[in-house]
Scaffold this motif. Sequence first.
Motif, PDB file in Angstrom:
ATOM      1  N   LEU A 450       0.833  -1.202   0.000  1.00  0.00           N
ATOM      2  CA  LEU A 450       0.000   0.000   0.000  1.00  0.00           C
ATOM      3  C   LEU A 450       0.871   1.257   0.000  1.00  0.00           C
ATOM      4  CD1 LEU A 450      -2.803  -0.985   2.559  1.00  0.00           C
ATOM      5  CD2 LEU A 450      -2.966  -0.864   0.068  1.00  0.00           C
ATOM      6  N   ALA A 451       1.990   1.187   0.704  1.00  0.00           N
ATOM      7  CA  ALA A 451       2.888   2.345   0.758  1.00  0.00           C
ATOM      8  C   ALA A 451       3.407   2.677  -0.639  1.00  0.00           C
ATOM      9  CB  ALA A 451       4.048   2.072   1.713  1.00  0.00           C
ATOM     10  N   ARG A 452       3.663   1.658  -1.442  1.00  0.00           N
ATOM     11  CA  ARG A 452       4.125   1.906  -2.816  1.00  0.00           C
ATOM     12  C   ARG A 452       3.038   2.591  -3.629  1.00  0.00           C
ATOM     13  NH1 ARG A 452       8.657  -1.363  -4.098  1.00  0.00           N
ATOM     14  NH2 ARG A 452       9.039  -2.912  -2.479  1.00  0.00           N
ATOM     15  N   TYR A 453       1.812   2.122  -3.470  1.00  0.00           N
ATOM     16  CA  TYR A 453       0.699   2.734  -4.195  1.00  0.00           C
ATOM     17  C   TYR A 453       0.504   4.196  -3.775  1.00  0.00           C
ATOM     18  CZ  TYR A 453      -0.802  -1.980  -5.658  1.00  0.00           C
ATOM     19  OH  TYR A 453      -0.876  -3.231  -6.209  1.00  0.00           O
ATOM     20  N   LEU A 454       0.488   4.405  -2.477  1.00  0.00           N
ATOM     21  CA  LEU A 454       0.239   5.763  -1.990  1.00  0.00           C
ATOM     22  C   LEU A 454       1.389   6.688  -2.361  1.00  0.00           C
ATOM     23  CD1 LEU A 454      -1.367   5.060   1.499  1.00  0.00           C
ATOM     24  CD2 LEU A 454      -2.496   5.639  -0.654  1.00  0.00           C
ATOM     25  N   ASP A 455       2.583   6.119  -2.410  1.00  0.00           N
ATOM     26  CA  ASP A 455       3.745   6.913  -2.782  1.00  0.00           C
ATOM     27  C   ASP A 455       3.622   7.417  -4.223  1.00  0.00           C
ATOM     28  OD1 ASP A 455       6.395   7.828  -1.883  1.00  0.00           O
ATOM     29  OD2 ASP A 455       7.087   6.657  -3.610  1.00  0.00           O
ATOM     30  N   LEU A 456       3.120   6.570  -5.102  1.00  0.00           N
ATOM     31  CA  LEU A 456       2.924   6.980  -6.497  1.00  0.00           C
ATOM     32  C   LEU A 456       1.960   8.170  -6.553  1.00  0.00           C
ATOM     33  CD1 LEU A 456       3.262   6.099  -9.654  1.00  0.00           C
ATOM     34  CD2 LEU A 456       0.904   5.342  -9.345  1.00  0.00           C
ATOM     35  N   ILE A 457       0.871   8.055  -5.826  1.00  0.00           N
ATOM     36  CA  ILE A 457      -0.150   9.106  -5.889  1.00  0.00           C
ATOM     37  C   ILE A 457       0.356  10.392  -5.235  1.00  0.00           C
ATOM     38  CG2 ILE A 457      -2.428   9.701  -4.974  1.00  0.00           C
ATOM     39  CD1 ILE A 457      -2.987   6.587  -5.616  1.00  0.00           C
ATOM     40  N   ARG A 458       1.043  10.225  -4.127  1.00  0.00           N
ATOM     41  CA  ARG A 458       1.630  11.381  -3.450  1.00  0.00           C
ATOM     42  C   ARG A 458       2.549  12.145  -4.413  1.00  0.00           C
ATOM     43  NH1 ARG A 458       4.037   8.587   0.515  1.00  0.00           N
ATOM     44  NH2 ARG A 458       2.278   8.906   1.905  1.00  0.00           N
ATOM     45  N   LYS A 459       3.373  11.403  -5.149  1.00  0.00           N
ATOM     46  CA  LYS A 459       4.375  12.053  -6.003  1.00  0.00           C
ATOM     47  C   LYS A 459       3.793  12.519  -7.329  1.00  0.00           C
ATOM     48  CE  LYS A 459       8.382  10.150  -3.735  1.00  0.00           C
ATOM     49  NZ  LYS A 459       9.222   8.961  -3.582  1.00  0.00           N
ATOM     50  N   ARG A 460       2.721  11.884  -7.791  1.00  0.00           N
ATOM     51  CA  ARG A 460       2.008  12.447  -8.940  1.00  0.00           C
ATOM     52  C   ARG A 460       1.454  13.826  -8.570  1.00  0.00           C
ATOM     53  NH1 ARG A 460       0.148   8.450 -12.745  1.00  0.00           N
ATOM     54  NH2 ARG A 460       2.137   7.599 -13.442  1.00  0.00           N
ATOM     55  N   ALA A 461       0.922  13.879  -7.357  1.00  0.00           N
ATOM     56  CA  ALA A 461       0.263  15.116  -6.931  1.00  0.00           C
ATOM     57  C   ALA A 461       1.271  16.240  -6.688  1.00  0.00           C
ATOM     58  CB  ALA A 461      -0.569  14.857  -5.675  1.00  0.00           C
ATOM     59  N   ASP A 462       2.435  15.893  -6.154  1.00  0.00           N
ATOM     60  CA  ASP A 462       3.377  16.983  -5.853  1.00  0.00           C
ATOM     61  C   ASP A 462       4.308  17.295  -7.026  1.00  0.00           C
ATOM     62  OD1 ASP A 462       5.548  15.218  -5.863  1.00  0.00           O
ATOM     63  OD2 ASP A 462       5.680  15.060  -3.694  1.00  0.00           O
ATOM     64  N   GLY A 463       4.105  16.603  -8.143  1.00  0.00           N
ATOM     65  CA  GLY A 463       4.856  16.946  -9.344  1.00  0.00           C
ATOM     66  C   GLY A 463       6.167  16.193  -9.494  1.00  0.00           C
ATOM     67  N   THR A 464       6.533  15.392  -8.508  1.00  0.00           N
ATOM     68  CA  THR A 464       7.763  14.605  -8.628  1.00  0.00           C
ATOM     69  C   THR A 464       7.659  13.654  -9.825  1.00  0.00           C
ATOM     70  OG1 THR A 464       7.949  14.646  -6.225  1.00  0.00           O
ATOM     71  CG2 THR A 464       9.351  13.075  -7.405  1.00  0.00           C
ATOM     72  N   TYR A 465       6.513  13.003  -9.940  1.00  0.00           N
ATOM     73  CA  TYR A 465       6.271  12.128 -11.084  1.00  0.00           C
ATOM     74  C   TYR A 465       5.314  12.809 -12.052  1.00  0.00           C
ATOM     75  CZ  TYR A 465       8.038   8.337  -8.053  1.00  0.00           C
ATOM     76  OH  TYR A 465       8.785   7.548  -7.217  1.00  0.00           O
ATOM     77  N   TRP A 466       5.448  12.465 -13.321  1.00  0.00           N
ATOM     78  CA  TRP A 466       4.604  13.058 -14.356  1.00  0.00           C
ATOM     79  C   TRP A 466       3.318  12.258 -14.545  1.00  0.00           C
ATOM     80  CZ3 TRP A 466       8.522  13.895 -18.971  1.00  0.00           C
ATOM     81  CH2 TRP A 466       9.526  14.792 -18.556  1.00  0.00           C
ATOM     82  N   THR A 467       2.300  12.969 -15.027  1.00  0.00           N
ATOM     83  CA  THR A 467       1.124  12.254 -15.506  1.00  0.00           C
ATOM     84  C   THR A 467       1.479  11.620 -16.848  1.00  0.00           C
ATOM     85  OG1 THR A 467       0.326  14.164 -16.742  1.00  0.00           O
ATOM     86  CG2 THR A 467      -0.476  13.925 -14.465  1.00  0.00           C
ATOM     87  N   ALA A 468       0.661  10.628 -17.255  1.00  0.00           N
ATOM     88  CA  ALA A 468       0.883  10.021 -18.569  1.00  0.00           C
ATOM     89  C   ALA A 468       0.745  11.071 -19.666  1.00  0.00           C
ATOM     90  CB  ALA A 468      -0.112   8.879 -18.790  1.00  0.00           C
TER      91      ALA A 468
END
Lengths: 521, 318
Positions: A450-468
């Motif tokens: 779950l931490a991996r999943y939430l981490d993805l969403i956290r970082k999508r939201a803060d801009g660390t990761y890009w949207t598709a």
Amino acid sequence: MARSEYPITLTTFPRLGTDDCTTPSYPVSGQKLRSQFVPDEIANPHIRFPTLAANIRARRGRKVEVNVPVFRDENTPWPWKDPSVDYGLHKWPEDDDVRNGAAKENYIYMDAMAFGMGSCCLQITFQAKNIEEGRKMYDQLSPLGPILLALTAATPIYKGFLADTDVRWNQISRAVDDRTPEELGEKPLANDRWRLPKSRYASNSTYISQDPRLRKEYLDPDLVVDQDLKRRLLDGGMDDLLATHFAHLFIRDPIVVFAEDLETLDLSKADHFENLQSTNWQHMRFKPPPPGSDMGWRVEFRPMEIQITDFENAAFSIFIVLITRAILSFDLNFYIPIQRVSENMETAHIRDAVSTQKFYFRKNPFSSRPTHRGANNTPNGTFDSPASTTSNSRPPSPFGPVEDEFELMTINEVINGQVSSDGDAFPGLIPLVESYLNSMNVDVETRCELARYLDLIRKRADGTYWTAAKWIREYVKKHPKYGKDSVVGEEIEFDLLKAAEQITRMEGRDGLGWEMLGKRR
Amino acid sequence: MKLVLSTSNIMSGGPSVIRRPTFEKSNTELTSSLRENFTVHQQTSTSTNAAALSSRPSFRTWTTQEGETLFIPSHTTNPLSEPREAYDITVKLFYLPNIPVDRRCVQTREAIKLVLGQLGMESIDLLIVSFPGISFDADDEDSDLDDAESQPSVPASAEEGGCFDSESVPEDIGTMLTTWRTLEKLHGEKMVSKLGIAEFGVQRLSKFLPQTKVKPAVDQINVRDCCVVPKPLILYAKKEGIELLTHNDCTNVLPRGTLREILGSGAKGAGILAGEGNDERLKGNVEPQWVVKYTAVVKDRGVVESKGYFAVAELNEG
């Protein structure tokens, strides 16, 4: 599947509607769709679907118009006229549409239901314990719709051109918009009953929960409902909110009705209702139990865009599940006026909305009333009875102005929480979910996953990761064949799809797509 | 005099610690939800007593004394709404440092009784005990830290949060086993279906297990480490049939001086303990005895219906 085939989950096929975009190849401008871009064969041959498309067109009095603003790059001619539009076709009466201005300057023009309903998305359906819980989930998830739409943005290309929007929603909305010129407000009302501000595919327009926290200010005073039908529902014993909801769905015509279903009316079935319900495509759907089943009340969360990898799709699905658990556990309140939710839906379309835009969102999700449920109701066998006080009957806090309850927030603030010293800040959806998880017995392996999943969403939201959407844009931009003219040619598309295939297989472990997924193993 | 402090149900309606922008460890959750619950009860008593509007009401208006026990605030029950079998009820009992171990037998029964009374139930599913001074990190094991690089980062709010326990050292296994006998008895009486311990590593487990009659079904590990739980522990737990669960609690859930501050007559205190030479308020030294945390989860739906804490202290006239 053939050896050369591989299933991928992109929201849209990037060059759908360009020459020869199907295999095998078929001629366009068929009798059923009358599209100058896609062949009839692209639609499911079951009689329901071509009929659906034909009836939408018949009701409108013209083809559907799907206009998407084109992304203006350095070399994009400006003003831009969609070069793929054929103004000289004279096969069907609908071919006049483009000569009558259906294609707009600086917009990518599409003319068939397939351009919208051919999209893929990520929908989650929840079982509620009863109708009350279903109605509550429907209302509380509604304001989250636009947030999750922007956060899952994955649709930057239409018909071989980069669009200036990032999500699919409005294109589907237009691709099934059956409103007549009168309903659209283009002509004075003569034959139709009302003007309709939204397509039958659109964001929710009302709330349905019998929740004391639902203030009348959150509802739309101009909501269009079928008053006669609402009266019948009320007379039949339905409460006002639910009667309003269903009477709102019934402002639409059923688009397809099979003749044999009209011969006798079978009240043990709900087919006619389901027909209307399933062609009212809102971002939430409230689903009554089918007659004669023990299925229960369900709520469907429909706005999210499909992601390229199973990992991301699992992450967003589970995130929404956890949010519903947090909503029910903490009795969260996300109400804002429904019109603001609709505005947020538009905002979610803006290119890179996730990092550039702000959305209306409620500041305090907690209830202020101390509700000591069941106080005084002391059962046997309790602690040796210190005098129980009477239940707290503090008068409910008076409501302040509705406008003070919400403000504009970034996606990052909604997901990860606002930073504020005064304790009045929105805590963030992920911290709420974490807090819920901390109250549960979760084994270490599950919690890690779950931490991996939430981490993805956290970082999508803060801009660390890009949207598709952003990743695909950047991929096109960097492609050697890209001429900075908004055109996504065949070679770019081919390479993009091969990249999507690789990302589907590897989920970023080989480094491809790390901007979306982070460095995974 | 014994002081019984209660947070009531912190999940909904009443005082809620997650109102705060950052989510804190259990020690802050405990203290802030106690404060909030006290505030709510003070306000309630004020609103029913117009004369007292101007000043803070006497603590006597919102607490109840029964013999030598003072309930802060007055005891209200909050029975669960569905039948017993619908719930998973977990209770975690924190034994506090520097409290004589021979009191634990009585304390454990007292804690269970309070929780059962609060929830209107007759038994609990899982009782986890936390011994003072143990923290999982200190349990020196081979952890596969090479895994750490690819792990999701932990948000700052989940970091220590003032959890560090400098007050005590772990007790020996023998002492823990003495306590465990009490729990085994509760298990035998069917008051508790499963027993659990917290922060045990392989070494401690392997010394502890052979001497138990009822094996712990659960070992609770701090969530901060959930993605880097040492493989030997995972394997050992699997072999012994022990479920490794995560938590986010402080071992040192009620640091020294906290209760005095919460109950004191300062600006942020509840006005129960006297300050400098005044009035009817209580005098003496506050000695925290134990803390219990309870959660009741509707099993099928994963909804937390009730969660709260009791903290019990002795007030000794100094």
